[in-house]
Design an enzyme around this catalytic site. Structure first.
Site, mmCIF file in Angstrom:
data_model
loop_
_atom_site.group_PDB
_atom_site.id
_atom_site.type_symbol
_atom_site.label_atom_id
_atom_site.label_comp_id
_atom_site.label_asym_id
_atom_site.label_seq_id
_atom_site.Cartn_x
_atom_site.Cartn_y
_atom_site.Cartn_z
ATOM 1 N N LYS A 13 0.834 -1.215 0.000
ATOM 2 C CA LYS A 13 0.000 0.000 0.000
ATOM 3 C C LYS A 13 0.869 1.266 0.000
ATOM 4 O O LYS A 13 0.642 2.170 -0.787
ATOM 5 C CB LYS A 13 -0.946 0.019 1.226
ATOM 6 C CG LYS A 13 -1.940 -1.135 1.251
ATOM 7 C CD LYS A 13 -2.909 -1.033 2.410
ATOM 8 C CE LYS A 13 -2.243 -1.115 3.772
ATOM 9 N NZ LYS A 13 -1.540 -2.397 4.042
ATOM 10 N N ARG A 88 -9.800 0.211 8.546
ATOM 11 C CA ARG A 88 -9.359 -1.165 8.783
ATOM 12 C C ARG A 88 -10.415 -1.970 9.526
ATOM 13 O O ARG A 88 -10.202 -3.157 9.773
ATOM 14 C CB ARG A 88 -8.094 -1.139 9.628
ATOM 15 C CG ARG A 88 -6.795 -1.298 8.828
ATOM 16 C CD ARG A 88 -5.655 -1.133 9.790
ATOM 17 N NE ARG A 88 -4.459 -1.789 9.405
ATOM 18 C CZ ARG A 88 -3.358 -1.156 9.007
ATOM 19 N NH1 ARG A 88 -3.335 0.145 8.879
ATOM 20 N NH2 ARG A 88 -2.268 -1.829 8.733
ATOM 21 N N ARG A 127 11.531 -5.726 4.960
ATOM 22 C CA ARG A 127 11.258 -4.279 4.841
ATOM 23 C C ARG A 127 12.242 -3.456 5.674
ATOM 24 O O ARG A 127 12.552 -3.779 6.805
ATOM 25 C CB ARG A 127 9.826 -3.993 5.299
ATOM 26 C CG ARG A 127 9.529 -2.504 5.378
ATOM 27 C CD ARG A 127 8.063 -2.167 5.325
ATOM 28 N NE ARG A 127 7.249 -2.836 6.305
ATOM 29 C CZ ARG A 127 5.905 -2.795 6.309
ATOM 30 N NH1 ARG A 127 5.262 -2.125 5.359
ATOM 31 N NH2 ARG A 127 5.220 -3.424 7.244
ATOM 32 N N ARG A 160 11.096 -1.894 11.251
ATOM 33 C CA ARG A 160 9.954 -1.519 12.089
ATOM 34 C C ARG A 160 9.774 -2.532 13.216
ATOM 35 O O ARG A 160 9.882 -3.740 12.975
ATOM 36 C CB ARG A 160 8.674 -1.466 11.231
ATOM 37 C CG ARG A 160 8.458 -0.125 10.585
ATOM 38 C CD ARG A 160 7.342 -0.135 9.573
ATOM 39 N NE ARG A 160 6.074 -0.707 10.039
ATOM 40 C CZ ARG A 160 4.938 -0.606 9.373
ATOM 41 N NH1 ARG A 160 4.901 0.060 8.231
ATOM 42 N NH2 ARG A 160 3.832 -1.150 9.831
ATOM 43 N N ARG A 171 -0.568 -9.779 12.951
ATOM 44 C CA ARG A 171 -1.174 -8.727 12.114
ATOM 45 C C ARG A 171 -1.968 -9.343 10.961
ATOM 46 O O ARG A 171 -3.011 -8.821 10.575
ATOM 47 C CB ARG A 171 -0.089 -7.784 11.585
ATOM 48 C CG ARG A 171 0.510 -6.937 12.704
ATOM 49 C CD ARG A 171 1.778 -6.241 12.268
ATOM 50 N NE ARG A 171 1.526 -5.182 11.315
ATOM 51 C CZ ARG A 171 2.462 -4.654 10.556
ATOM 52 N NH1 ARG A 171 3.697 -5.083 10.619
ATOM 53 N NH2 ARG A 171 2.158 -3.682 9.710
HETATM 54 P P1 ADP Z 1 2.223 -1.817 3.245
HETATM 55 O O1 ADP Z 1 2.223 -0.305 3.210
HETATM 56 O O2 ADP Z 1 0.997 -2.410 2.601
HETATM 57 O O3 ADP Z 1 2.493 -2.393 4.601
HETATM 58 P P2 ADP Z 1 4.792 -1.580 1.815
HETATM 59 O O4 ADP Z 1 4.525 -0.699 0.635
HETATM 60 O O5 ADP Z 1 5.544 -0.999 2.963
HETATM 61 O O6 ADP Z 1 3.422 -2.298 2.314
HETATM 62 O O7 ADP Z 1 5.556 -2.866 1.257
HETATM 63 C C1 ADP Z 1 6.014 -3.898 2.144
HETATM 64 C C2 ADP Z 1 7.420 -4.345 1.690
HETATM 65 O O8 ADP Z 1 7.321 -4.988 0.415
HETATM 66 C C3 ADP Z 1 8.412 -3.183 1.524
HETATM 67 O O9 ADP Z 1 9.689 -3.636 1.939
HETATM 68 C C4 ADP Z 1 8.378 -2.885 0.006
HETATM 69 O O10 ADP Z 1 9.616 -2.368 -0.452
HETATM 70 C C5 ADP Z 1 8.077 -4.272 -0.581
HETATM 71 N N1 ADP Z 1 7.219 -4.234 -1.773
HETATM 72 C C6 ADP Z 1 6.140 -3.428 -1.997
HETATM 73 N N2 ADP Z 1 5.583 -3.697 -3.204
HETATM 74 C C7 ADP Z 1 6.309 -4.705 -3.744
HETATM 75 C C8 ADP Z 1 6.227 -5.455 -4.971
HETATM 76 N N3 ADP Z 1 5.259 -5.218 -5.876
HETATM 77 N N4 ADP Z 1 7.119 -6.430 -5.182
HETATM 78 C C9 ADP Z 1 8.087 -6.700 -4.254
HETATM 79 N N5 ADP Z 1 8.240 -6.040 -3.090
HETATM 80 C C10 ADP Z 1 7.350 -5.053 -2.826
HETATM 81 P P1 AMP Z 2 0.610 0.325 8.872
HETATM 82 O O1 AMP Z 2 1.788 1.234 8.771
HETATM 83 O O2 AMP Z 2 -0.554 0.764 8.041
HETATM 84 O O3 AMP Z 2 0.985 -1.131 8.616
HETATM 85 O O4 AMP Z 2 0.090 0.423 10.392
HETATM 86 C C1 AMP Z 2 0.932 0.029 11.468
HETATM 87 C C2 AMP Z 2 0.073 -0.264 12.683
HETATM 88 O O5 AMP Z 2 -0.623 0.931 13.104
HETATM 89 C C3 AMP Z 2 -1.021 -1.310 12.486
HETATM 90 O O6 AMP Z 2 -0.562 -2.649 12.626
HETATM 91 C C4 AMP Z 2 -2.016 -0.921 13.597
HETATM 92 O O7 AMP Z 2 -1.579 -1.369 14.869
HETATM 93 C C5 AMP Z 2 -1.929 0.603 13.587
HETATM 94 N N1 AMP Z 2 -2.930 1.174 12.645
HETATM 95 C C6 AMP Z 2 -2.691 1.829 11.487
HETATM 96 N N2 AMP Z 2 -3.833 2.181 10.894
HETATM 97 C C7 AMP Z 2 -4.842 1.749 11.692
HETATM 98 C C8 AMP Z 2 -6.266 1.786 11.621
HETATM 99 N N3 AMP Z 2 -6.906 2.333 10.576
HETATM 100 N N4 AMP Z 2 -6.968 1.235 12.651
HETATM 101 C C9 AMP Z 2 -6.353 0.686 13.704
HETATM 102 N N5 AMP Z 2 -5.018 0.589 13.835
HETATM 103 C C10 AMP Z 2 -4.256 1.107 12.830
#
Ligand code: ADP
Ligand code: AMP
Length: 215
Positions: A13, A88, A127, A160, A171
């Site tokens: 995302k 969420r 990540r 993280r 999660r």
């Molecule tokens: P989210 O915001 O949904 O938690 P991220 O955008 O942070 O996901 O992506 C999670 C991990 O996967 C990061 O380390 C990112 O660089 C990697 N990633 C994201 N999209 C892709 C993809 N299409 N292919 C491979 N790795 C990806």
């Molecule tokens: P994210 O960076 O989106 O993966 O969010 C990291 C963490 O923040 C999640 O695992 C939740 O604990 C909290 N969080 C983020 N967005 C929300 C939401 N919309 N509702 C509840 N918890 C959230």
């Protein structure tokens, strides 16, 4: 444009959000980023949210809705926004719907990124995030040029706290029970776009862009 990005943690995302906001020139609202910023600054919100985030649980709806409402009050949200990681829960989705109705606005599209659990676990454990500008990298798929250093700003990269394997598993469970029902919620409203998030990030973005042209 008013867009929501749905998908399990690690589905990409944040990666897609950066590309979409540049194309549509809209602000990126990531509730996860807002919580992490509050944790860094040790605000009351941050201290409370950390208790849940570190366990892989969702932050309670009340607190989450409070930070989103505050963000919507900022003038840059008037013409549109990209929501990343919100809503969420069904309670949050219903609150967002009420907010849109009461302000005479509407969501244009909800993009659901589909990625299987094995890929998610690989992505989240690889990540790395920049401590200065928040850019995201991946040790397997998207490595920085210099180890542990951000290509964009030279900041140092960190893991993280909630990307530890035990937390990741939790999660994913929480995603399935609390967030997955939103797919049907938005399908029923006729605004759901489902995209295969397993492909290369640039291909995923092209597919999202194509789908958004219909809205
Ligand atoms: P989210 O915001 O949904 O938690 P991220 O955008 O942070 O996901 O992506 C999670 C991990 O996967 C990061 O380390 C990112 O660089 C990697 N990633 C994201 N999209 C892709 C993809 N299409 N292919 C491979 N790795 C990806
Ligand atoms: P994210 O960076 O989106 O993966 O969010 C990291 C963490 O923040 C999640 O695992 C939740 O604990 C909290 N969080 C983020 N967005 C929300 C939401 N919309 N509702 C509840 N918890 C959230």
């Amino acid at each position: 444009m008013r867009i929501v990005l749905l998908g399990s943690p690690g589905s990409g995302k944040g990666t897609q959000a950066c590309k979409i906001i540049t194309k549509y020139n809209i602000p990126h609202i990531s509730t996860g980023d807002i919580f992490r910023d509050n944790i860094k600054r040790q605000t009351e919100i941050g201290i409370e949210a950390k208790k849940f985030i570190d366990k892989g649980l969702l932050v309670p709806d009340e607190l989450t809705l409070q930070i989103v409402e505050d963000r919507f009050d900022q003038p840059d949200c008037a013409a549109g926004f990209l929501l990343d990681g919100f809503p969420r829960t069904l309670v949050q989705a219903e609150a967002l719907e009420k907010e849109m109705i009461s302000t005479g606005k509407k969501l244009d599209a909800v993009v659901n990124l589909e990625v299987n659990d094995d890929t998610i676990i690989r992505r989240m454990t690889g990540r790395r995030v920049c401590s200065k500008c928040g850019a995201t990298y991946n040790l397997m798929y998207n490595k920085p040029i210099v180890d542990e250093t951000c290509d964009k700003c030279g900041g140092s990269l960190y893991v993280r706290d909630d990307d530890k394997i035990e937390t990741v598993t939790n999660r994913l469970k929480v995603y399935k029970t609390e967030t997955q029902p939103l797919i049907d919620f938005y399908r029923d409203r006729g605004i759901l776009i489902t995209v295969n998030g397993e492909q290369d990030a640039e291909v995923v973005f092209q597919n999202i862009s194509k789908a958004l042209e219909q809205f």
